[in-house]
Scaffold this motif. Structure first.
Motif, PDB file in Angstrom:
ATOM      1  N   ARG A 304      54.179  45.857  50.773  1.00  0.00           N
ATOM      2  CA  ARG A 304      53.844  44.515  50.286  1.00  0.00           C
ATOM      3  C   ARG A 304      52.461  44.525  49.648  1.00  0.00           C
ATOM      4  O   ARG A 304      52.252  43.962  48.564  1.00  0.00           O
ATOM      5  N   ASN A 377      53.517  31.704  53.974  1.00  0.00           N
ATOM      6  CA  ASN A 377      52.342  31.178  54.686  1.00  0.00           C
ATOM      7  C   ASN A 377      52.724  30.030  55.609  1.00  0.00           C
ATOM      8  O   ASN A 377      52.252  29.946  56.741  1.00  0.00           O
ATOM      9  N   LYS A 380      54.420  31.276  58.536  1.00  0.00           N
ATOM     10  CA  LYS A 380      53.503  32.131  59.290  1.00  0.00           C
ATOM     11  C   LYS A 380      52.547  31.290  60.123  1.00  0.00           C
ATOM     12  O   LYS A 380      52.252  31.607  61.278  1.00  0.00           O
ATOM     13  N   TYR A 381      52.052  30.193  59.511  1.00  0.00           N
ATOM     14  CA  TYR A 381      51.004  29.440  60.206  1.00  0.00           C
ATOM     15  C   TYR A 381      51.523  28.246  61.012  1.00  0.00           C
ATOM     16  O   TYR A 381      50.783  27.668  61.791  1.00  0.00           O
ATOM     17  N   PRO A 408      47.512  25.343  61.978  1.00  0.00           N
ATOM     18  CA  PRO A 408      46.154  25.180  62.509  1.00  0.00           C
ATOM     19  C   PRO A 408      45.181  24.554  61.512  1.00  0.00           C
ATOM     20  O   PRO A 408      44.067  24.193  61.879  1.00  0.00           O
ATOM     21  N   ILE A 410      42.923  24.709  57.803  1.00  0.00           N
ATOM     22  CA  ILE A 410      41.946  25.698  57.321  1.00  0.00           C
ATOM     23  C   ILE A 410      40.551  25.106  57.521  1.00  0.00           C
ATOM     24  O   ILE A 410      40.298  23.973  57.079  1.00  0.00           O
ATOM     25  N   ILE A 418      39.759  30.198  49.871  1.00  0.00           N
ATOM     26  CA  ILE A 418      41.084  30.753  50.195  1.00  0.00           C
ATOM     27  C   ILE A 418      41.826  31.335  48.993  1.00  0.00           C
ATOM     28  O   ILE A 418      42.736  32.130  49.161  1.00  0.00           O
ATOM     29  N   TYR A 423      40.469  37.258  50.781  1.00  0.00           N
ATOM     30  CA  TYR A 423      39.811  36.313  51.702  1.00  0.00           C
ATOM     31  C   TYR A 423      40.781  35.857  52.792  1.00  0.00           C
ATOM     32  O   TYR A 423      41.878  35.387  52.517  1.00  0.00           O
ATOM     33  N   ARG A 424      40.351  36.020  54.007  1.00  0.00           N
ATOM     34  CA  ARG A 424      41.124  35.522  55.137  1.00  0.00           C
ATOM     35  C   ARG A 424      40.170  34.786  56.052  1.00  0.00           C
ATOM     36  O   ARG A 424      39.050  35.250  56.275  1.00  0.00           O
ATOM     37  N   SER A 425      40.628  33.656  56.572  1.00  0.00           N
ATOM     38  CA  SER A 425      39.718  32.941  57.481  1.00  0.00           C
ATOM     39  C   SER A 425      39.666  33.718  58.798  1.00  0.00           C
ATOM     40  O   SER A 425      40.580  34.487  59.120  1.00  0.00           O
ATOM     41  N   LEU A 438      47.350  33.950  48.118  1.00  0.00           N
ATOM     42  CA  LEU A 438      46.954  32.741  47.387  1.00  0.00           C
ATOM     43  C   LEU A 438      46.274  33.063  46.053  1.00  0.00           C
ATOM     44  O   LEU A 438      46.431  32.308  45.093  1.00  0.00           O
TER      45      LEU A 438
HETATM   46  P1  ADP Z   1      47.502  36.213  53.393  1.00  0.00           P
HETATM   47  O1  ADP Z   1      48.387  36.962  52.475  1.00  0.00           O
HETATM   48  O2  ADP Z   1      46.642  37.036  54.235  1.00  0.00           O
HETATM   49  O3  ADP Z   1      48.175  35.088  54.079  1.00  0.00           O
HETATM   50  P2  ADP Z   1      46.583  34.251  51.597  1.00  0.00           P
HETATM   51  O4  ADP Z   1      45.839  34.509  50.330  1.00  0.00           O
HETATM   52  O5  ADP Z   1      47.977  33.790  51.471  1.00  0.00           O
HETATM   53  O6  ADP Z   1      46.460  35.562  52.445  1.00  0.00           O
HETATM   54  O7  ADP Z   1      45.734  33.238  52.413  1.00  0.00           O
HETATM   55  C1  ADP Z   1      44.374  33.375  52.556  1.00  0.00           C
HETATM   56  C2  ADP Z   1      43.879  32.678  53.785  1.00  0.00           C
HETATM   57  O8  ADP Z   1      44.085  31.277  53.664  1.00  0.00           O
HETATM   58  C3  ADP Z   1      44.640  33.083  54.991  1.00  0.00           C
HETATM   59  O9  ADP Z   1      44.034  34.187  55.579  1.00  0.00           O
HETATM   60  C4  ADP Z   1      44.512  31.876  55.880  1.00  0.00           C
HETATM   61  O10 ADP Z   1      43.324  31.909  56.590  1.00  0.00           O
HETATM   62  C5  ADP Z   1      44.441  30.730  54.915  1.00  0.00           C
HETATM   63  N1  ADP Z   1      45.768  30.033  54.790  1.00  0.00           N
HETATM   64  C6  ADP Z   1      46.645  30.135  53.793  1.00  0.00           C
HETATM   65  N2  ADP Z   1      47.693  29.323  53.967  1.00  0.00           N
HETATM   66  C7  ADP Z   1      47.475  28.676  55.107  1.00  0.00           C
HETATM   67  C8  ADP Z   1      48.195  27.674  55.848  1.00  0.00           C
HETATM   68  N3  ADP Z   1      49.371  27.202  55.422  1.00  0.00           N
HETATM   69  N4  ADP Z   1      47.641  27.235  56.999  1.00  0.00           N
HETATM   70  C9  ADP Z   1      46.473  27.707  57.413  1.00  0.00           C
HETATM   71  N5  ADP Z   1      45.731  28.643  56.804  1.00  0.00           N
HETATM   72  C10 ADP Z   1      46.247  29.120  55.641  1.00  0.00           C
END
Ligand code: ADP
Length: 474
Positions: A304, A377, A380-381, A408, A410, A418, A423-425, A438
């Motif tokens: 991926r 996403n 996942k979240y 949760p 952001i 984001i 970038y990852r939180s 994203l």
């Molecule tokens: P990844 O492929 O690691 O998910 P993304 O670019 O899709 O990376 O997302 C970047 C960051 O944005 C994630 O690491 C997460 O912290 C935050 N994020 C994206 N979508 C969501 C969501 N639906 N809810 C909460 N946090 C999100």
């Protein structure tokens, strides 16, 4: 190439113009002065002649041949440089000023005849290399011409004046020429000094490649000032371009470093698992399977990641998507169907009715990849039991896609970042993504002429609003 400096060219041009002016002016002064001196001399000759003629008298009333014509005593009228001579019809010189000495004024027979007919004539003659101007006038007694009067003056004075003028003009001309050369060179040097300064500044900027520098110019607001301003504007453009280049280079370097780092993690994990398998007791199939499942998950993550990196590399190389008009509803349904397996007990709400009949200009593969990123996403979240919805809405000329979850959320400090690559939180660092989803989604949306907005509240959820211009509505 050998160049003749503008400075020299200007100097030579100035001097050339000056020479031309001097020649014209000098000749004019010379001719005018000569003319003026000559006419003044002729006027004087005329006055003198008139004076002499006025005092010519006839004595007694005797018959003509016995008449005594008393010619004036020329001596009374003669001045040191005025010579007088009276010649009667027969050709005999009857009176002569003493200053002539043994000389007599020459008589040109043609002029003699002409004057006897009543004409006054000016002419010039030469004695012993000395020039004289002469006025010859008829001498009349009772309206009868009895002889001629010659009044002469040496041209010495005029010649001297003219020679002096010649010398003055020549010396003055030469001096002016010299002065013009020196001054012209000095003046053009001064006029060109700012250009020299600008050239030196430009040279040094080019040599040092310091595009932040600007040329300094502190002259009046003239053409040179404009040149300096234009040059500085060009430098500002160069600086910007150079900055962009360095920025994109460092971005590229960071990208490569981040990508290598991300690739290393699954590879290390796979390597570790394989080593572990090699040492593992063959009789523990359960543990074996666990390790193999781990390897499989890491391999998926790796593939991926490679796919994502490839997409971004294409984006960076300026790839333009291949957009075609497409009914969008089937595309949305297909992606949702494929994403269903990501569900883990969430309350998934779908509302795609508004997309019915809508045509968008899309690149189907990339469009699907973008949809998949948001669905992935979302699932996942969003924790099991919570809601995640995907709705489609029409807003005027636009089609809106809304992904809303009860995940949760952001953190506010993460929100502006984001869409950045990698970038990852903090909260999701341990997750499987590399933080590229994203960034890719945003690029795809922009390539389709769309816009994206995000709203999020911690512990409540996140909503992504995406809009695309609708191509056709049915
Ligand atoms: P990844 O492929 O690691 O998910 P993304 O670019 O899709 O990376 O997302 C970047 C960051 O944005 C994630 O690491 C997460 O912290 C935050 N994020 C994206 N979508 C969501 C969501 N639906 N809810 C909460 N946090 C999100």
């Amino acid at each position: 190439m050998r160049t003749v400096s503008i400075r020299w060219r200007l100097t030579v041009l100035y001097t050339g113009i000056l020479i031309a002016i001097l020649i014209i002016l000098g000749s004019l002064v010379y001719v005018l002065l000569h003319f003026s001196l000559m006419s003044q001399m002729e006027r004087e000759l005329q006055t003198k002649a008139d004076e002499v003629l006025k005092s010519t008298k006839v004595v007694s009333t005797l018959p003509f041949f016995l008449r005594q014509i008393v010619l004036p005593d020329v001596e009374v009228f003669a001045a040191p440089d005025i010579y007088l001579q009276i010649v009667i019809k027969s050709g005999e010189i009857v009176a002569r000023s003493q200053n002539l000495g043994s000389y007599s004024l020459p008589i040109d027979p043609k002029i003699f005849r002409s004057v006897l007919q009543g004409n006054s004539i000016f002419h010039t003659f030469n004695i012993d290399n000395e020039e004289f101007r002469v006025l010859v006038k008829p001498v009349r007694v009772d309206e009868e011409i009895v002889g001629i009067l010659q009044v002469a003056r040496p041209l010495k004075g005029v010649d001297l004046a003219m020679r002096r003028l010649q010398t003055i003009l020549l010396v003055g001309g030469l001096l002016s020429l010299l002065l013009s050369l020196v001054l012209g060179r000095f003046m053009s040097g001064r006029a060109l000094a700012p250009i020299k300064h600008l050239t030196a500044e430009a040279k040094s900027i080019g040599k040092e490649r310091d595009f932040q520098r600007r040329v300094r110019y502190s002259g009046p607001p003239d053409e040179l000032n404009e040149l300096a301003v234009t040059f500085n504007q060009m430098l500002a453009g160069l600086e910007e371009a150079y900055q962009q280049l360095t920025d994109s280079l460092s971005l590229q370097q960071r990208f490569v470093a981040d990508a290598s780092h991300e690739l290393r993690t699954p590879l290390t994990s796979i390597q570790g698992n394989v080593d572990f398998l090699l040492q593992l007791d063959q009789k523990d199939p359960k543990l074996q399977k666990e390790v193999l499942l781990d390897i499989s998950a890491e391999t998926q993550r790796l593939s991926r990641l490679v796919k994502e990196l490839l997409t971004l590399a294409k984006a960076d190389s300026g790839l333009k998507l291949n957009l075609t008009e497409l009914k969008i509803a089937p595309v949305l349904e297909e992606v949702v169907r494929q994403a269903r397996f990501l569900e883990k007990g969430q309350n998934f709400i779908l509302s795609l009715e508004a997309a019915e009949g809508v045509v968008l200009r899309v690149d189907p593969d990339y469009f699907k990849q973008m949809l998949y990123i948001f669905l992935d996403n979302g699932f996942k979240y969003t924790p099991p039991g919570q809601s995640f919805s995907f709705q489609v809405k029409r807003e005027g000329e636009e089609l809106g896609l809304i992904f809303q979850d009860e995940g949760p959320g952001i953190p506010e400090k993460d929100l502006p970042h984001i869409f950045e690559r990698f970038y990852r939180s903090e909260a999701s660092r341990t997750g499987e993504g590399a933080g590229l989803g994203l960034a890719i989604a945003k690029w795809i949306i922009e390539q389709h002429g769309g816009k994206i907005k995000v709203e999020s509240e911690e512990n409540k959820g996140t909503t992504f609003f995406i809009t695309f211009p609708m191509h056709q509505q049915k």
